[in-house]
Enzyme design. Structure first.
Site, PDB file in Angstrom:
ATOM      1  N   ASP A   1     -41.117  18.591  11.222  1.00 40.48           N
ATOM      2  CA  ASP A   1     -41.157  17.193  11.645  1.00 40.48           C
ATOM      3  C   ASP A   1     -41.897  16.365  10.590  1.00 40.48           C
ATOM      4  O   ASP A   1     -41.431  15.307  10.143  1.00 40.48           O
ATOM      5  CB  ASP A   1     -41.883  17.140  13.000  1.00 40.48           C
ATOM      6  CG  ASP A   1     -41.666  15.842  13.746  1.00 40.48           C
ATOM      7  OD1 ASP A   1     -40.896  15.002  13.264  1.00 40.48           O
ATOM      8  OD2 ASP A   1     -42.277  15.666  14.812  1.00 40.48           O
TER       9      ASP A   1
ATOM     10  N   LYS B   1     -48.932  27.908   7.765  1.00 48.73           N
ATOM     11  CA  LYS B   1     -50.398  27.793   7.731  1.00 48.73           C
ATOM     12  C   LYS B   1     -50.971  29.156   8.122  1.00 48.73           C
ATOM     13  O   LYS B   1     -51.852  29.278   8.988  1.00 48.73           O
ATOM     14  CB  LYS B   1     -50.850  26.688   8.701  1.00 48.73           C
ATOM     15  CG  LYS B   1     -52.303  26.330   8.632  1.00 48.73           C
ATOM     16  CD  LYS B   1     -52.661  25.426   7.463  1.00 48.73           C
ATOM     17  CE  LYS B   1     -54.149  25.179   7.400  1.00 48.73           C
ATOM     18  NZ  LYS B   1     -54.563  24.429   6.199  1.00 48.73           N
TER      19      LYS B   1
ATOM     20  N   ASP C   1     -50.540  22.114   3.915  1.00 52.94           N
ATOM     21  CA  ASP C   1     -51.303  21.019   3.287  1.00 52.94           C
ATOM     22  C   ASP C   1     -51.003  20.947   1.797  1.00 52.94           C
ATOM     23  O   ASP C   1     -50.773  19.866   1.236  1.00 52.94           O
ATOM     24  CB  ASP C   1     -52.809  21.143   3.570  1.00 52.94           C
ATOM     25  CG  ASP C   1     -53.318  22.572   3.568  1.00 52.94           C
ATOM     26  OD1 ASP C   1     -52.497  23.503   3.644  1.00 52.94           O
ATOM     27  OD2 ASP C   1     -54.545  22.762   3.499  1.00 52.94           O
TER      28      ASP C   1
ATOM     29  N   ASP D   1     -40.291  13.510   7.410  1.00 53.84           N
ATOM     30  CA  ASP D   1     -40.617  12.096   7.199  1.00 53.84           C
ATOM     31  C   ASP D   1     -41.185  11.887   5.795  1.00 53.84           C
ATOM     32  O   ASP D   1     -40.903  10.878   5.140  1.00 53.84           O
ATOM     33  CB  ASP D   1     -41.616  11.602   8.260  1.00 53.84           C
ATOM     34  CG  ASP D   1     -40.912  11.084   9.514  1.00 53.84           C
ATOM     35  OD1 ASP D   1     -39.898  11.689   9.907  1.00 53.84           O
ATOM     36  OD2 ASP D   1     -41.380  10.083  10.101  1.00 53.84           O
TER      37      ASP D   1
ATOM     38  N   TYR E   1     -43.884  22.485  20.285  1.00 57.82           N
ATOM     39  CA  TYR E   1     -42.922  21.682  21.045  1.00 57.82           C
ATOM     40  C   TYR E   1     -42.498  22.324  22.362  1.00 57.82           C
ATOM     41  O   TYR E   1     -41.706  21.742  23.095  1.00 57.82           O
ATOM     42  CB  TYR E   1     -41.687  21.393  20.177  1.00 57.82           C
ATOM     43  CG  TYR E   1     -41.994  20.397  19.086  1.00 57.82           C
ATOM     44  CD1 TYR E   1     -42.803  20.775  18.025  1.00 57.82           C
ATOM     45  CD2 TYR E   1     -41.510  19.107  19.126  1.00 57.82           C
ATOM     46  CE1 TYR E   1     -43.117  19.879  17.024  1.00 57.82           C
ATOM     47  CE2 TYR E   1     -41.816  18.203  18.125  1.00 57.82           C
ATOM     48  CZ  TYR E   1     -42.620  18.601  17.078  1.00 57.82           C
ATOM     49  OH  TYR E   1     -42.938  17.713  16.092  1.00 57.82           O
TER      50      TYR E   1
END
Ligand code: NAI
Length: 333
Positions: free
Chosen positions: A228, A171, A204, A232, A124
């Site tokens: 982010d 990750k 993941d 959701d 970002y």
């Protein structure tokens, strides 16, 4: 004494849900005065600025902002206003509690997790470079300073709120240096909180586990982009984006907003669910130590959801935003 707060009325469903939330706050007798500004795409078309200078000045004076969603115009030259605000005021901790409500039917039960999303760096930072006609590089930034403070906040929250477990999402198997740094800071800080269970999961795998066994998650902490996405996903577990609030905290400023965007597909139809912004306002009241108003609003919302007669369409009902608002106001004790 009345506390003055700044309110940004954004785009799309923003004005509708803001009006509704302010009426509920007034009906609950919250000791607040409001400085209200139009911001976002519509304001830019009217006056040439996405956020008017007076709106910035108001936030700088009041230090508390209740913000409704803003459309980010797609195209060159527009940096997301949300990213701009988070960086300008160093609102580094994005805290998003996702909790099941027994009245809202989803295949998942008893979800109760709090997501701590680092809010100022990662991809970002918006640094992209055209290498050649067919190649673009985007820069991911992870620093010790930003990682330490969000991870420490997550642990401190877990300790003070009686939480049992903190999970680091990353990750680091692929991004060995950047996410590797985030993970190693997490492991160092974890040693200062021996009473808490800790673990880490690759992003993941986390997505799969969130769907297969979401109840294992308690407090989660992660870099910006994963936060982010996971937010959701978490909203989907509890009944949708209309139900996920957030706070964005820094050292000097605090901003409260729904996780969802401006929902242009339903703007002006008066069917938007204002609960996420309303619960964000409750987080703001709690931040201001007005626990009484916050808990009266929360319990009025719980009653309306439990009765199930006046629900917006996203929750399977037929009520308008305003009918839902009135039902909540009727149940304020
Ligand atoms: P969105 O969150 O606005 O909408 C996604 C889906 O969820 C849509 O089908 C929408 O109708 C539904 N939805 C969202 N909030 C709802 C609510 N309160 N009640 C009922 N249904 C709701 O995401 P989208 O469409 O990707 O983004 C639209 C715009 O919002 C974009 O310009 C984006 O940049 C901006 N955005 C702004 C944010 C903010 O201001 N904090 C956060 C996310 C997106």
């Amino acid at each position: 004494m009345e506390k003055t707060i700044t309110v940004f009325r954004g785009d799309g469903i923003g004005p509708e849900i803001t009006a509704c939330v302010l009426e509920i706050l007034r009906a609950a007798g919250a000791g607040l005065a409001y400085e209200i500004f139009d911001v976002g795409e519509a304001e830019w078309q009217r006056n040439g600025a996405l956020i008017p200078e007076a709106a910035y000045q108001s936030f700088e004076k009041n230090r508390i902002l209740l913000k409704s969603p803003i459309t980010t115009p797609i195209g060159k030259g527009f940096r997301s206003l949300n990213v701009t605000l988070r960086n300008k005021y160093d609102l580094y901790a994005n805290i998003r509690p996702a909790r099941s409500n027994t009245a809202v039917k989803t295949p998942f039960h008893d979800i109760d997790m709090v997501i701590f999303r680092e809010n100022t760096e990662d991809l970002y930072v918006g640094i992209e470079e055209q290498i050649d006609e067919n190649t673009v590089h985007a820069t991911k930034v992870i620093t010790r300073k930003a990682s330490e403070r969000i991870i420490r906040d997550a642990f401190q929250y877990a300790r003070t709120h009686g939480r049992k477990k903190v999970t680091c999402v990353h990750k680091a198997n692929i991004l060995k240096m950047s996410d590797g740094l985030f993970l190693s800071i997490f492991q160092d800080i974890a040693r200062e909180y021996p009473e808490l269970e800790t673990n880490d999961k690759i992003i993941d795998n986390t997505c799969m586990q969130m769907v297969m066994n979401p109840n294992q998650f308690d407090v989660l902490v992660m870099p910006n982009l994963y936060g982010d996405l996971i937010s959701d996903l978490a909203s989907g577990l509890i009944g949708g984006l209309g139900l996920l609030p957030s706070s964005n905290l820094g050292t000097g400023y605090a901003m409260f907003e729904a996780v969802h965007g401006s929902a242009p597909d339903i703007a002006g139809k008066h069917i938007a669910n204002p609960t996420a912004l309303l619960w964000s306002a409750c987080m703001m009241l709690e931040y201001l130590k007005d626990f009484d108003s916050a808990s009266r609003i929360r319990s009025a919302v719980d009653q309306v959801l439990a009765e199930g007669h006046v629900l917006t369409p996203d929750l399977g009902g037929h009520a308008t935003t305003e009918e839902y608002r009135d039902a909540i106001i009727r149940r304020l004790g």
